[in-house]
Design a protein around this motif. Structure first.
Motif, mmCIF file in Angstrom:
data_model
loop_
_atom_site.group_PDB
_atom_site.id
_atom_site.type_symbol
_atom_site.label_atom_id
_atom_site.label_comp_id
_atom_site.label_asym_id
_atom_site.label_seq_id
_atom_site.Cartn_x
_atom_site.Cartn_y
_atom_site.Cartn_z
ATOM 1 N N ALA A 49 -3.541 -8.336 -8.244
ATOM 2 C CA ALA A 49 -4.277 -8.756 -7.050
ATOM 3 C C ALA A 49 -3.284 -9.155 -5.976
ATOM 4 O O ALA A 49 -2.126 -9.459 -6.264
ATOM 5 C CB ALA A 49 -5.198 -9.928 -7.371
ATOM 6 N N THR A 50 -3.756 -9.176 -4.731
ATOM 7 C CA THR A 50 -2.908 -9.594 -3.626
ATOM 8 C C THR A 50 -3.749 -10.272 -2.561
ATOM 9 O O THR A 50 -4.952 -10.019 -2.453
ATOM 10 C CB THR A 50 -2.126 -8.394 -3.048
ATOM 11 N N SER A 57 -7.534 -12.027 3.401
ATOM 12 C CA SER A 57 -8.073 -10.804 2.808
ATOM 13 C C SER A 57 -7.420 -10.563 1.451
ATOM 14 O O SER A 57 -6.247 -10.879 1.240
ATOM 15 C CB SER A 57 -7.831 -9.612 3.734
ATOM 16 N N THR A 58 -8.221 -10.002 0.537
ATOM 17 C CA THR A 58 -7.761 -9.813 -0.838
ATOM 18 C C THR A 58 -7.972 -8.380 -1.308
ATOM 19 O O THR A 58 -8.763 -7.632 -0.726
ATOM 20 C CB THR A 58 -8.507 -10.763 -1.793
ATOM 21 N N TYR A 59 -7.265 -8.045 -2.359
ATOM 22 C CA TYR A 59 -7.350 -6.692 -2.918
ATOM 23 C C TYR A 59 -7.068 -6.827 -4.408
ATOM 24 O O TYR A 59 -6.119 -7.522 -4.797
ATOM 25 C CB TYR A 59 -6.324 -5.799 -2.233
ATOM 26 N N SER A 108 -0.762 0.744 -0.736
ATOM 27 C CA SER A 108 0.644 0.358 -0.782
ATOM 28 C C SER A 108 0.799 -1.079 -1.254
ATOM 29 O O SER A 108 1.856 -1.446 -1.783
ATOM 30 C CB SER A 108 1.297 0.530 0.582
ATOM 31 N N MET A 109 -0.234 -1.892 -1.100
ATOM 32 C CA MET A 109 -0.147 -3.292 -1.515
ATOM 33 C C MET A 109 -0.154 -3.429 -3.029
ATOM 34 O O MET A 109 0.122 -4.509 -3.549
ATOM 35 C CB MET A 109 -1.287 -4.098 -0.911
ATOM 36 N N THR A 114 6.698 -2.514 -2.585
ATOM 37 C CA THR A 114 6.289 -3.139 -1.333
ATOM 38 C C THR A 114 6.820 -4.559 -1.206
ATOM 39 O O THR A 114 7.048 -5.054 -0.118
ATOM 40 C CB THR A 114 4.752 -3.135 -1.235
ATOM 41 N N TYR A 115 7.017 -5.242 -2.337
ATOM 42 C CA TYR A 115 7.328 -6.667 -2.361
ATOM 43 C C TYR A 115 8.823 -6.916 -2.445
ATOM 44 O O TYR A 115 9.531 -6.270 -3.207
ATOM 45 C CB TYR A 115 6.600 -7.330 -3.523
ATOM 46 N N ASP A 116 9.291 -7.884 -1.678
ATOM 47 C CA ASP A 116 10.717 -8.176 -1.604
ATOM 48 C C ASP A 116 11.141 -9.326 -2.511
ATOM 49 O O ASP A 116 12.317 -9.414 -2.885
ATOM 50 C CB ASP A 116 11.100 -8.538 -0.168
ATOM 51 N N TYR A 117 10.221 -10.222 -2.804
ATOM 52 C CA TYR A 117 10.580 -11.435 -3.548
ATOM 53 C C TYR A 117 9.708 -11.547 -4.801
ATOM 54 O O TYR A 117 8.504 -11.278 -4.755
ATOM 55 C CB TYR A 117 10.385 -12.673 -2.670
ATOM 56 N N TRP A 118 10.348 -11.976 -5.876
ATOM 57 C CA TRP A 118 9.662 -12.055 -7.166
ATOM 58 C C TRP A 118 9.985 -13.364 -7.880
ATOM 59 O O TRP A 118 11.110 -13.873 -7.789
ATOM 60 C CB TRP A 118 10.094 -10.887 -8.069
ATOM 61 N N GLY A 119 8.982 -13.863 -8.598
ATOM 62 C CA GLY A 119 9.223 -15.018 -9.446
ATOM 63 C C GLY A 119 9.720 -14.580 -10.815
ATOM 64 O O GLY A 119 9.873 -13.385 -11.084
#
Length: 128
Positions: A49-50, A57-59, A108-109, A114-119
């Motif tokens: 999910a995002t 807004s969510t997806y 793309s989400m 797409t994401y630059d930072y991760w836990g």
């Protein structure tokens, strides 16, 4: 640099619930999109999910629609993933990810790139 810290994982029986949280160290999530991904043993990481922090807004992935809810907590500057009706197949390490907002297609989400930072991830185990 955005540092993400997940919490809330654990062991739960099938049908139970867990609530995961993702916090950003040293900054707010304003103008960021924050997502959750899961990685089961021996499998590739998958989109869950995002949420767009500013717009709300969510997806969701089809596999979690109606069971999981992603939300934002302005007071705590965290993104939460409420997971209900958990199934054994939801067992995975759950990762929080973030990227600065820019106009993108919905599909793309759901992509890791797409994401630059991760836990570092938090383990969720659902027993049958």
């Amino acid at each position: 640099q955005v540092q993400l810290v997940e919490s809330g994982g654990g062991l739960v029986q099938a049908g139970g619930s867990l609530r995961l949280s993702c916090a950003a160290s040293g900054r707010t999530f304003s103008s960021y999109v924050v997502g959750w991904f899961s990685q089961a043993p021996g499998k590739e990481r998958e989109f869950v999910a995002t949420i767009n922090w500013n717009a709300g807004s969510t997806y969701y992935a089809d596999s979690v629609k109606g069971r999981f809810t992603i939300s934002r907590d302005f007071a705590k500057n965290t993104v939460c993933l409420q997971m209900n009706s958990l199934k054994p197949e939801d067992t995975a390490v759950y990762y929080c990810a973030a990227v600065r907002y820019s106009p993108r297609s919905l599909p793309s989400m759901s992509l890791e790139m797409t994401y630059d930072y991760w836990g570092q991830g938090t383990q969720v185990t659902v027993s049958s």
